[in-house]
Design an enzyme around this catalytic site. Structure first.
Site, PDB file in Angstrom:
ATOM      1  N   HIS A 298       0.834  -1.208   0.000  1.00  0.00           N
ATOM      2  CA  HIS A 298       0.000   0.000   0.000  1.00  0.00           C
ATOM      3  C   HIS A 298       0.866   1.255   0.000  1.00  0.00           C
ATOM      4  CE1 HIS A 298      -3.564   2.457   1.207  1.00  0.00           C
ATOM      5  NE2 HIS A 298      -2.632   3.199   1.773  1.00  0.00           N
ATOM      6  N   GLU A 299       1.791   1.347   0.945  1.00  0.00           N
ATOM      7  CA  GLU A 299       2.632   2.538   1.022  1.00  0.00           C
ATOM      8  C   GLU A 299       3.536   2.663  -0.204  1.00  0.00           C
ATOM      9  OE1 GLU A 299       1.990   4.809   3.040  1.00  0.00           O
ATOM     10  OE2 GLU A 299       0.640   3.666   4.317  1.00  0.00           O
TER      11      GLU A 299
ATOM     12  N   HIS B  55       1.789   4.570  -2.825  1.00  0.00           N
ATOM     13  CA  HIS B  55       1.955   6.018  -2.658  1.00  0.00           C
ATOM     14  C   HIS B  55       3.319   6.457  -3.198  1.00  0.00           C
ATOM     15  CE1 HIS B  55      -1.619   6.992  -0.390  1.00  0.00           C
ATOM     16  NE2 HIS B  55      -1.324   6.183   0.613  1.00  0.00           N
TER      17      HIS B  55
END
Length: 683
Positions: A472-473, A476
């Site tokens: 997920h990160e 980003h």
């Protein structure tokens, strides 16, 4: 201290302008900010003093050129203040907070500057500008108006006071939470109380205790969210209860770290600020400049999802209670600290899957290199080379140089994996340097996680949740690396708050994608892949326990809305009572399924950038689930698909309306059906 002696006031000689943290000391930051504030104000003054009529070049582009030193100093500092907040850094942060707020207001509320921006905006139809330039004019005018630039002088003075007070309170909230989280870390004298943890997890707990001078004992630190990954494994019910109780008690214990009066004052001042700006509530103010548009639109979605989520959670609890009644010598009602432990038993009974037993297949370095990096290479052609010769802000933060498919240098990626007392909880991405053609800068982005660090020589084995967090990160990070814009205003993840989670959520799809999973999910000792039968059963569990997961998230999202929809005359004296009433209102007042974040430790909304915006995760997930369907329909992990997603969504940064960018990628608006299916909320 002379300017020449302050490394923050000189361009860094390190690759990509990475700050020279090896030579930056805490006492350098405030003088650097003071110099940067002065330089920025001088640059703005030169814009407003121009005698010729406002043009795009002498006003909007000049604005984008201004503040470069301040951006450099701020990115350097805020990276450290969140990831390595020593007492010295905390002291700087507290002193800086009102100064930064005052400076922001001095720019945003400048009447002469606003006049010039408005003049350019009024000429927009006749100006020969490209699409990014036109959107930049629109955004500057919209954002300055939204921030209060059109107010009279008296209202502006009060607004400036409010913004400074709020910035100080937010810093206090974060400091209190960090301190109380550290104080409430749970110490176990007997390793037998931690039965169920792996040797690596026990080693990490022993190391954490030793770091605090508690040799021979074990210390379990607390993550930002209410629960804890170890609750799924710990056999001793009292140990589970102690961890959950500590987590729930954070920053609400009538001590110096109590955040309840802090958050109540934050809410009151935000409501006053919203009223001053012409809005009924802080939620109305925030959503007016997001894709949602209104708090009513947010409420409709949350209520639509809350009822079926709560219903599914009740069914899940019945299954947990049944297994307790069948297997425990003395039955007891299932409580919140029991949920994860018995959920794993139900999962094992139904699907023959024990997620804790999968950890040997999720060794952190393989997950990073052969999972996240591998998927990015297959999709986008980018490659990653570790640069041990480039120092970062902490010895535990690793630096990787990123190269594009044609071999050209793209930027730097920094990974700070492990938890420590000076790091705030949770996981996040932030830029250290933002990309901009105008400034000639390339991106430097950092991912922070809070994985427990095992003892020397022990492998770091991740839970499936931690694998998800890493992917997920990293999504980003890819957004920050790929956004290619001219103007710094649109750099990286500078998009609407209720859109920013979309790219990161999409990146989670590759975790269980066959060719990605097979590449990284190898036993750390034998190299054996996960049994295909286990993989199939794992995929079959994707909607498992979604009643609980969705309910705890929606409860937090609704709490955020409830706090920020009250008016200036609705003082709150009892935080717990307010929470209870809000959760009852939406039907999520189940003590066995507590909110993912209770108010006193809800850092996203009281010290982060998500106030009245925590709904954005589920709002963005509509787009995410619809995008996953598109990838499945179009061949999955291919360069063609990756290039389309990169060029039409990730690459535009904030330089285009996000929903317009989504339609450009997908060919239509997103549909909610894939989300309902994913979360088991159909019908």
């Amino acid at each position: 201290m002379t300017d020449a002696s302050n490394p923050l006031l000189q361009p860094s000689a390190l690759p990509y302008g990475l700050p020279d943290y090896a030579n930056i000391r805490p006492e350098h930051y405030l003088p650097a900010f003071e110099a940067a504030f002065a330089e920025h104000l001088s640059e703005i003054s030169r814009i407003t003093m121009v005698r010729s009529m406002p043009t795009f070049e002498n006003t909007i582009e000049a604005l984008e050129r201004s503040g470069e030193l301040l951006d450099r100093v701020a990115h350097a500092f805020y990276t450290v203040s969140s990831a390595d907040a020593t007492p010295e850094i905390q002291a700087v942060d507290e002193e800086l907070a009102p100064l930064m707020a005052a400076h922001d207001d001095a720019i945003t509320l400048d009447a002469a500057l606003y006049w010039r921006v408005r003049q350019v905006h009024e000429q927009l139809g006749s100006l020969d500008l490209d699409a990014e330039q036109r959107y930049l004019v629109e955004r500057w005018f919209r954002e300055m108006t939204h921030a209060g630039a059109a107010l009279d002088d008296e209202a502006k003075a009060r607004l400036t006071q409010l913004n400074q007070q709020l910035s100080t309170l937010s810093t206090t909230f974060e400091r209190n939470l960090l301190n109380d989280t550290n104080e409430l870390a749970v110490v176990f004298d007997d390793a037998a109380d931690l039965d169920g943890l792996s040797s690596g997890e026990l080693s990490a707990a022993a190391r954490a205790a030793s770091d605090r001078g508690l040799d021979g004992r074990h210390l379990i630190s607390l993550p930002l969210f209410t629960g804890h990954p170890y609750l799924a494994q710990l056999c001793d019910r009292e140990s589970r209860r102690r961890i959950m109780a500590a987590s729930l008690a954070r920053a609400s214990r009538d001590n110096d770290n109590d955040n309840r009066p802090v958050l109540a004052e934050i809410v009151r001042l935000r409501a006053e600020r919203a009223a001053l700006l012409g809005y009924d509530s802080h939620a109305a103010y925030v959503t007016a400049d997001e894709t949602a548009g209104t708090p009513e639109a947010v409420e409709r979605m949350l209520r639509e999802l809350a009822a079926p989520s709560a219903r599914n959670a009740r069914s899940e609890r019945e299954a947990l209670q049944a297994i307790v009644d069948e297997t425990e010598p003395v039955a007891f009602p299932v409580e919140a600290h029991d949920w994860s432990f018995y959920t794993e038993k139900v999962r094992t009974a139904r699907y023959d899957i024990d997620t804790a037993a999968l950890r040997p297949w999720f060794e952190a370095e393989r997950v990073l290199q052969d999972g996240a990096f591998f998927a990015a290479t297959r999709l986008y052609g980018v490659t990653f080379t570790e640069r041990a010769d480039i120092p970062s802000y902490h010895p535990g933060a690793r630096v990787f140089e990123v190269f594009d498919a044609d071999g050209s240098a793209l930027g730097l990626y920094v990974l700070d994996l492990y938890t420590r007392d000076a790091k705030r909880g949770g996981a996040w991405m932030n830029p250290i340097v933002s990309q901009s053609r105008l400034r000639g800068t390339a991106p430097v982005v950092v991912n922070n996680l809070n994985v427990a660090q095992p003892g020397e020589g022990e492998p770091t084995l991740l839970t499936l949740d931690e694998v998800t967090t890493l992917f997920h990160e990293f999504g980003h990070a890819l957004h920050g690396l790929f956004a290619t814009v001219t103007y710094p205003h649109f750099a990286g993840t500078n998009v609407f708050r209720d859109f920013v989670e979309f790219p990161s959520q999409v990146n989670e799809m590759w975790i269980l994608w066959p060719e990605v999973l097979d590449n990284y999910a190898r036993h750390h000792e034998t190299g054996e892949p996960l049994d295909p039968a286990v993989v199939e059963r794992l995929r079959a569990t994707e909607a498992f326990d979604q009643g609980h997961a969705t309910s705890e998230y929606l409860a937090a999202a609704w709490l955020d809305q409830a706090w920020h929809r009250i008016g200036t005359d609705a003082g709150v004296d009892d935080v717990a009572a307010f929470e209870a009433a809000a959760l009852a209102d939406i039907g999520l007042d189940d003590p066995v399924v507590p909110t993912r974040y209770s108010s006193a430790y809800f850092a996203h909304v009281f010290s982060g950038g998500y106030s009245a915006g925590y709904y954005s995760y589920i709002w963005s997930e509509v787009l995410d689930a619809d995008t996953v369907e598109w990838f499945r329909e179009n061949g999955g992990l291919t360069r063609e698909n990756g290039d389309r997603f990169r060029s039409r969504l990730l690459g535009v940064g904030g330089a285009k309306d996000p929903l317009e960018a989504y339609r450009d990628f997908r060919g239509r608006n997103a549909e909610i059906a894939p989300l309902l299916k994913r979360r088991g909320l159909e019908g």
